[in-house]
Structure formats: structure tokens, C-alpha cells
Scaffold this active site. Structure first.
Site, PDB file in Angstrom:
ATOM      1  N   ARG A 193       0.862  -1.204   0.000  1.00 49.66           N
ATOM      2  CA  ARG A 193       0.000   0.000   0.000  1.00 49.66           C
ATOM      3  C   ARG A 193       0.887   1.238   0.000  1.00 49.66           C
ATOM      4  O   ARG A 193       2.112   1.138   0.158  1.00 49.66           O
ATOM      5  CB  ARG A 193      -0.939   0.011   1.205  1.00 49.66           C
ATOM      6  CG  ARG A 193      -0.209  -0.037   2.535  1.00 49.66           C
ATOM      7  CD  ARG A 193      -1.202  -0.283   3.674  1.00 49.66           C
ATOM      8  NE  ARG A 193      -0.536  -0.781   4.859  1.00 49.66           N
ATOM      9  CZ  ARG A 193      -0.024  -0.029   5.825  1.00 49.66           C
ATOM     10  NH1 ARG A 193      -0.118   1.282   5.757  1.00 49.66           N
ATOM     11  NH2 ARG A 193       0.568  -0.574   6.871  1.00 49.66           N
ATOM     12  N   TYR A 236      11.940   7.860  14.450  1.00 47.46           N
ATOM     13  CA  TYR A 236      11.810   7.812  12.983  1.00 47.46           C
ATOM     14  C   TYR A 236      12.879   8.696  12.334  1.00 47.46           C
ATOM     15  O   TYR A 236      13.554   8.284  11.391  1.00 47.46           O
ATOM     16  CB  TYR A 236      10.403   8.275  12.620  1.00 47.46           C
ATOM     17  CG  TYR A 236      10.094   8.388  11.144  1.00 47.46           C
ATOM     18  CD1 TYR A 236       9.856   7.249  10.380  1.00 47.46           C
ATOM     19  CD2 TYR A 236      10.002   9.627  10.527  1.00 47.46           C
ATOM     20  CE1 TYR A 236       9.539   7.359   9.026  1.00 47.46           C
ATOM     21  CE2 TYR A 236       9.687   9.753   9.187  1.00 47.46           C
ATOM     22  CZ  TYR A 236       9.457   8.608   8.434  1.00 47.46           C
ATOM     23  OH  TYR A 236       9.146   8.722   7.097  1.00 47.46           O
ATOM     24  N   ALA A 243      15.697   9.654  13.606  1.00 42.49           N
ATOM     25  CA  ALA A 243      17.019   9.043  13.829  1.00 42.49           C
ATOM     26  C   ALA A 243      17.258   7.948  12.791  1.00 42.49           C
ATOM     27  O   ALA A 243      18.353   7.846  12.214  1.00 42.49           O
ATOM     28  CB  ALA A 243      17.094   8.456  15.243  1.00 42.49           C
ATOM     29  N   ALA A 244      16.237   7.133  12.536  1.00 43.21           N
ATOM     30  CA  ALA A 244      16.372   6.039  11.563  1.00 43.21           C
ATOM     31  C   ALA A 244      16.577   6.588  10.155  1.00 43.21           C
ATOM     32  O   ALA A 244      17.435   6.113   9.407  1.00 43.21           O
ATOM     33  CB  ALA A 244      15.127   5.158  11.610  1.00 43.21           C
ATOM     34  N   LYS A 245      15.793   7.596   9.804  1.00 42.77           N
ATOM     35  CA  LYS A 245      15.844   8.107   8.431  1.00 42.77           C
ATOM     36  C   LYS A 245      17.135   8.880   8.172  1.00 42.77           C
ATOM     37  O   LYS A 245      17.665   8.850   7.063  1.00 42.77           O
ATOM     38  CB  LYS A 245      14.610   8.978   8.141  1.00 42.77           C
ATOM     39  CG  LYS A 245      13.301   8.197   8.083  1.00 42.77           C
ATOM     40  CD  LYS A 245      13.313   7.127   7.005  1.00 42.77           C
ATOM     41  CE  LYS A 245      11.949   6.524   6.753  1.00 42.77           C
ATOM     42  NZ  LYS A 245      11.991   5.414   5.771  1.00 42.77           N
ATOM     43  N   ILE A 281       4.459  13.811   1.243  1.00 40.27           N
ATOM     44  CA  ILE A 281       3.997  13.259  -0.036  1.00 40.27           C
ATOM     45  C   ILE A 281       2.469  13.239  -0.068  1.00 40.27           C
ATOM     46  O   ILE A 281       1.823  12.876   0.919  1.00 40.27           O
ATOM     47  CB  ILE A 281       4.548  11.822  -0.215  1.00 40.27           C
ATOM     48  CG1 ILE A 281       6.088  11.829  -0.198  1.00 40.27           C
ATOM     49  CG2 ILE A 281       4.004  11.163  -1.483  1.00 40.27           C
ATOM     50  CD1 ILE A 281       6.758  12.647  -1.291  1.00 40.27           C
TER      51      ILE A 281
HETATM   52  N1  LIG Z   1       4.056   9.386   2.910  1.00 38.62           N
HETATM   53  C1  LIG Z   1       4.902  10.355   3.206  1.00 38.62           C
HETATM   54  O1  LIG Z   1       4.519  11.544   3.276  1.00 38.62           O
HETATM   55  C2  LIG Z   1       6.365  10.049   3.436  1.00 38.62           C
HETATM   56  C3  LIG Z   1       7.229  11.109   3.729  1.00 38.62           C
HETATM   57  C4  LIG Z   1       8.572  10.836   3.951  1.00 38.62           C
HETATM   58  C5  LIG Z   1       9.033   9.538   3.854  1.00 38.62           C
HETATM   59  N2  LIG Z   1       8.182   8.523   3.606  1.00 38.62           N
HETATM   60  C6  LIG Z   1       8.714   7.147   3.536  1.00 38.62           C
HETATM   61  O2  LIG Z   1       8.240   6.513   2.363  1.00 38.62           O
HETATM   62  C7  LIG Z   1       8.142   5.114   2.574  1.00 38.62           C
HETATM   63  C8  LIG Z   1       6.754   4.619   2.193  1.00 38.62           C
HETATM   64  O3  LIG Z   1       5.830   5.248   3.073  1.00 38.62           O
HETATM   65  P1  LIG Z   1       4.263   5.278   2.813  1.00 38.62           P
HETATM   66  O4  LIG Z   1       3.819   6.649   3.125  1.00 38.62           O
HETATM   67  O5  LIG Z   1       3.925   4.673   1.503  1.00 38.62           O
HETATM   68  O6  LIG Z   1       3.782   4.327   4.007  1.00 38.62           O
HETATM   69  P2  LIG Z   1       2.467   3.443   4.150  1.00 38.62           P
HETATM   70  O7  LIG Z   1       1.417   3.851   3.205  1.00 38.62           O
HETATM   71  O8  LIG Z   1       2.149   3.426   5.603  1.00 38.62           O
HETATM   72  O9  LIG Z   1       2.984   2.001   3.712  1.00 38.62           O
HETATM   73  C9  LIG Z   1       3.980   1.375   4.477  1.00 38.62           C
HETATM   74  C10 LIG Z   1       4.381   0.078   3.810  1.00 38.62           C
HETATM   75  O10 LIG Z   1       5.336  -0.579   4.679  1.00 38.62           O
HETATM   76  C11 LIG Z   1       4.874  -1.888   4.978  1.00 38.62           C
HETATM   77  N3  LIG Z   1       5.223  -2.275   6.339  1.00 38.62           N
HETATM   78  C12 LIG Z   1       4.892  -1.634   7.491  1.00 38.62           C
HETATM   79  N4  LIG Z   1       5.342  -2.341   8.555  1.00 38.62           N
HETATM   80  C13 LIG Z   1       5.958  -3.440   8.057  1.00 38.62           C
HETATM   81  C14 LIG Z   1       6.603  -4.552   8.655  1.00 38.62           C
HETATM   82  N5  LIG Z   1       6.694  -4.688   9.991  1.00 38.62           N
HETATM   83  N6  LIG Z   1       7.146  -5.503   7.849  1.00 38.62           N
HETATM   84  C15 LIG Z   1       7.046  -5.391   6.500  1.00 38.62           C
HETATM   85  N7  LIG Z   1       6.452  -4.356   5.871  1.00 38.62           N
HETATM   86  C16 LIG Z   1       5.894  -3.398   6.649  1.00 38.62           C
HETATM   87  C17 LIG Z   1       3.348  -1.795   4.823  1.00 38.62           C
HETATM   88  O11 LIG Z   1       2.793  -3.041   4.471  1.00 38.62           O
HETATM   89  P3  LIG Z   1       1.996  -4.014   5.480  1.00 38.62           P
HETATM   90  O12 LIG Z   1       1.168  -3.170   6.384  1.00 38.62           O
HETATM   91  O13 LIG Z   1       1.264  -4.915   4.569  1.00 38.62           O
HETATM   92  O14 LIG Z   1       3.092  -4.711   6.208  1.00 38.62           O
HETATM   93  C18 LIG Z   1       3.200  -0.850   3.645  1.00 38.62           C
HETATM   94  O15 LIG Z   1       3.313  -1.549   2.430  1.00 38.62           O
HETATM   95  C19 LIG Z   1       8.478   4.890   4.051  1.00 38.62           C
HETATM   96  O16 LIG Z   1       9.827   4.524   4.187  1.00 38.62           O
HETATM   97  C20 LIG Z   1       8.252   6.256   4.666  1.00 38.62           C
HETATM   98  O17 LIG Z   1       8.998   6.458   5.841  1.00 38.62           O
HETATM   99  C21 LIG Z   1       6.847   8.740   3.392  1.00 38.62           C
END
Ligand SMILES: NC(=O)c1ccc[n+]([C@@H]2O[C@H](COP(=O)([O-])OP(=O)(O)OC[C@H]3O[C@@H](n4cnc5c(N)ncnc54)[C@H](OP(=O)(O)O)[C@@H]3O)[C@@H](O)[C@H]2O)c1
Length: 283
Positions: free
Chosen positions: A20, A159, A161-163, A192
Site C-alpha cells: 500500500r 523515525y 534518527a532512523a531516516k 507526499i
Molecule cells: N508518505 C509520506 O509523506 C512520506 C514522507 C517521507 C518519507 N516517507 C517514507 O516513504 C516510505 C513509504 O511510506 P508510505 O507513506 O507509503 O507508508 P504506508 O502507506 O504506511 O505504507 C507502508 C508500507 O510498509 C509496509 N510495512 C509496514 N510495517 C511493516 C513490517 N513490519 N514488515 C514489512 N512491511 C511493513 C506496509 O505493508 P503491510 O502493512 O502490509 O506490512 C506498507 O506496504 C516509508 O519509508 C516512509 O517512511 C513517506
């Protein structure tokens, strides 16, 4: 020898967090280049739904579910993908996220879980794919990071710290293995819109996106650009991202000022209040 292009027919990519949010868009863009894409995440049902959608568009995709916070999960996942597909040429460490709760209200175990998902799992996955990549003398690891630490985004201590940690990890990894055919890139995201955690939270709070958010498709395009042009770091946010990041290093107070001006502080407060109200509500 410099790193080779690992996109296109004959190559296998593994995309984490592909069930997702932004992950399916990254997977779709990689699949468009040709080659095979393996989708992973915890939810097998969501992964299968993404697989069907991508396959309907002509993509060559498969699914291997995994919880990346489990012990030995990264190694088991890479073993399974290597057994089924002969090796990973491109690893996109996209899975991640943050509970967006006040640091002092979370246990250390909860904070360690955030570090595990956003930092330890990508490091373990990179370690697990590296032997095969070095044997084949080709490979690329793309890590998805965030601006959270630079802008002091509220309530993201572990978060951030990790990033920030994954940025340092990627720089050293790239430098150490580039001459042996394996490259690494980090994509640093601002907020995003269109897909992902930020958009979901705004939707739940019935709030609008802001001009400071970049479209989710631009993350997928950045992944392709990073691999094709072998770029060390790319920033995905509206405006001059690299310049803003450098400026925030020089003036650490600038990030928090921007958060206030852009309304991020107020939005986070409202989203957290809604989340708390939900957890208190009787079921
Ligand atoms: N959205 C933003 O505004 C934004 C901004 C900065 C950075 N980011 C980074 O972009 C990346 C994608 O974020 P997103 O916004 O698309 O997040 P998201 O919609 O919450 O999706 C997170 C994804 O990670 C998977 N996930 C979560 N916990 C997991 C686990 N324990 N094991 C395996 N998979 C796991 C989820 O799948 P399941 O639940 O099926 O496990 C899902 O596919 C992340 O690294 C996030 O930190 C996002």
C-alpha cells in the site's frame, strides 16, 4: 568497474512496503522498465491485490509476504527470493513509517520497533542481498529516507534518527562497493500527497493537502532516475530540495519555523488528537 543499470528485462527487483501507499507506485514504475518485480509487505491479501492490478497492466510481478520486524526476517525473505528468482538485482527499501505519537508516551520497545522497521531492516536486507550482487558484479540498493530529522518534524524522534541513519549508511555502502559493481542511492522525501501515510492521515482528519507536498508518483520516478543515472542522493519535495536541506543544516531553527509557517505543527496536533480520541472511544 562502475555500477551497472539493473532495470529492464532479465533483472529482478525487490520492493518492500509494496502492499500500500507509495510502494505499489514504485513497483509499477520499475515493472514498466521490464524485468521481474517481487512485492513484499506483511499483508498477503493487499500484496495480491497490488500484484493483480500490476499484472493486468502487463507487469511481471510476484509476491513474498514478510514481517520485517521479526528476527531473521530479512535473511529469510532474501533466501526465498533468491531460491525462486535466482537473485535480487535491485533492492528498494521502501517499507517504513512512524506511529506519530509523543516520544515520552511510547515505551522503549515501541521506539525500537520504529528503528527496526526504518533502519535495521533495510541494513539487514542490504547485507543479505550483497553477497549475491557481488558474485554477479551487479546490483543497486535504493533506500527511502525522509526530511523528518532536517525539518524537526514534530513527534518523530526515533523515525528521524532512523531516516537520518539510513542516509549515512547509504553513503558509506555506495563508496565501499561501487568499484565492485554494486551501487546505492538514497531518496529523501518531504511530505507526499496522493498515496502513503501522510495522505492517509490528512484524509482521516478531513484535511487538505498543502503546496509543500510532492506527488507520490514523483517518488517512483526518482527511484528510476537514481538507478538509471546512478545518483547518490535525490530529494523529493517541491522547490529547491537540496538547497533547502543544506540551508537547514546551516540554520537548524529553519525547519521548525517552516513547520509552523506551513501549518504542519497544527496539522500534526489535530491528527494526534483524533488518533487519541479514536483509541479512547468505546468499541
Ligand atoms: N508518505 C509520506 O509523506 C512520506 C514522507 C517521507 C518519507 N516517507 C517514507 O516513504 C516510505 C513509504 O511510506 P508510505 O507513506 O507509503 O507508508 P504506508 O502507506 O504506511 O505504507 C507502508 C508500507 O510498509 C509496509 N510495512 C509496514 N510495517 C511493516 C513490517 N513490519 N514488515 C514489512 N512491511 C511493513 C506496509 O505493508 P503491510 O502493512 O502490509 O506490512 C506498507 O506496504 C516509508 O519509508 C516512509 O517512511 C513517506
Amino acid at each position: 568497474m562502475s555500477a551497472s543499470n539493473v532495470l529492464g528485462p532479465g533483472h529482478t527487483a525487490l520492493v518492500t512496503g509494496a502492499s500500500r501507499g507509495i510502494g505499489p507506485l514504485i513497483a509499477r514504475e520499475i515493472a514498466r522498465q521490464g524485468g521481474h518485480v517481487v512485492l513484499t509487505g506483511r499483508s498477503a491479501a493487499d500484496l495480491k491485490a497490488v500484484m493483480s492490478e500490476l499484472a493486468a497492466g502487463g507487469a511481471d510481478v510476484s509476491v513474498v509476504p514478510a514481517d520485517l520486524t521479526g528476527p531473521g526476517a530479512a535473511e529469510a525473505l532474501i533466501d526465498a527470493v533468491e531460491r525462486e528468482h535466482g537473485g535480487v538485482d535491485l533492492l528498494v527499501n521502501n517499507a517504513g513509517g512512524d506511529p506519530l505519537r509523543e516520544f515520552h508516551t511510547m515505551t522503549i520497545a515501541e521506539n525500537l520497533r520504529t528503528l527496526q522497521l526504518n533502519l535495521i531492516a533495510p541494513v539487514a536486507l542490504a547485507r543479505a542481498v550483497l553477497d549475491g550482487m557481488l558474485d554477479r558484479r551487479r546490483g543497486h540498493i535504493v533506500n527511502i529516507s525522509a526530511m523528518a530529522g532536517r525539518v524537526s518534524f514534530p513527534n518523530t524522534e526515533a523515525y528521524a534518527a532512523a531516516k537520518d541513519g539510513i542516509i549515512g549508511f547509504t553513503r558509506v555502502l555506495r563508496n565501499d562497493y561501487h568499484a565492485r559493481g554494486v551501487s546505492a542511492s538514497v531518496i529523501i522525501l518531504g511530505a507526499i500527497r496522493g498515496a502513503g501515510q501522510g495522505q492517509r492521515m490528512l484524509d482521516e482528519a478531513n484535511m487538505k493537502t498543502s503546496a509543500f507536498m510532492a506527488p507520490a508518483e514523483s517518488v517512483a520516478k526518482a527511484v528510476i532516475k537514481a538507478v538509471r543515472n546512478d545518483r547518490a542522493e535525490l530529494i523529493v519535495m517541491p522547490g529547491p530540495g537540496r538547497f533547502l536541506r543544506a540551508l537547514m543544516d546551516y540554520f537548524p531553527g529553519l525547519g521548525p519555523a517552516m513547520n509552523r509557517a506551513a501549518g504542519a505543527d497544527a496539522s500534526v496536533k489535530k491528527i494526534m488528537e483524533l488518533q487519541q480520541a479514536k483509541t479512547r472511544a468505546p468499541v
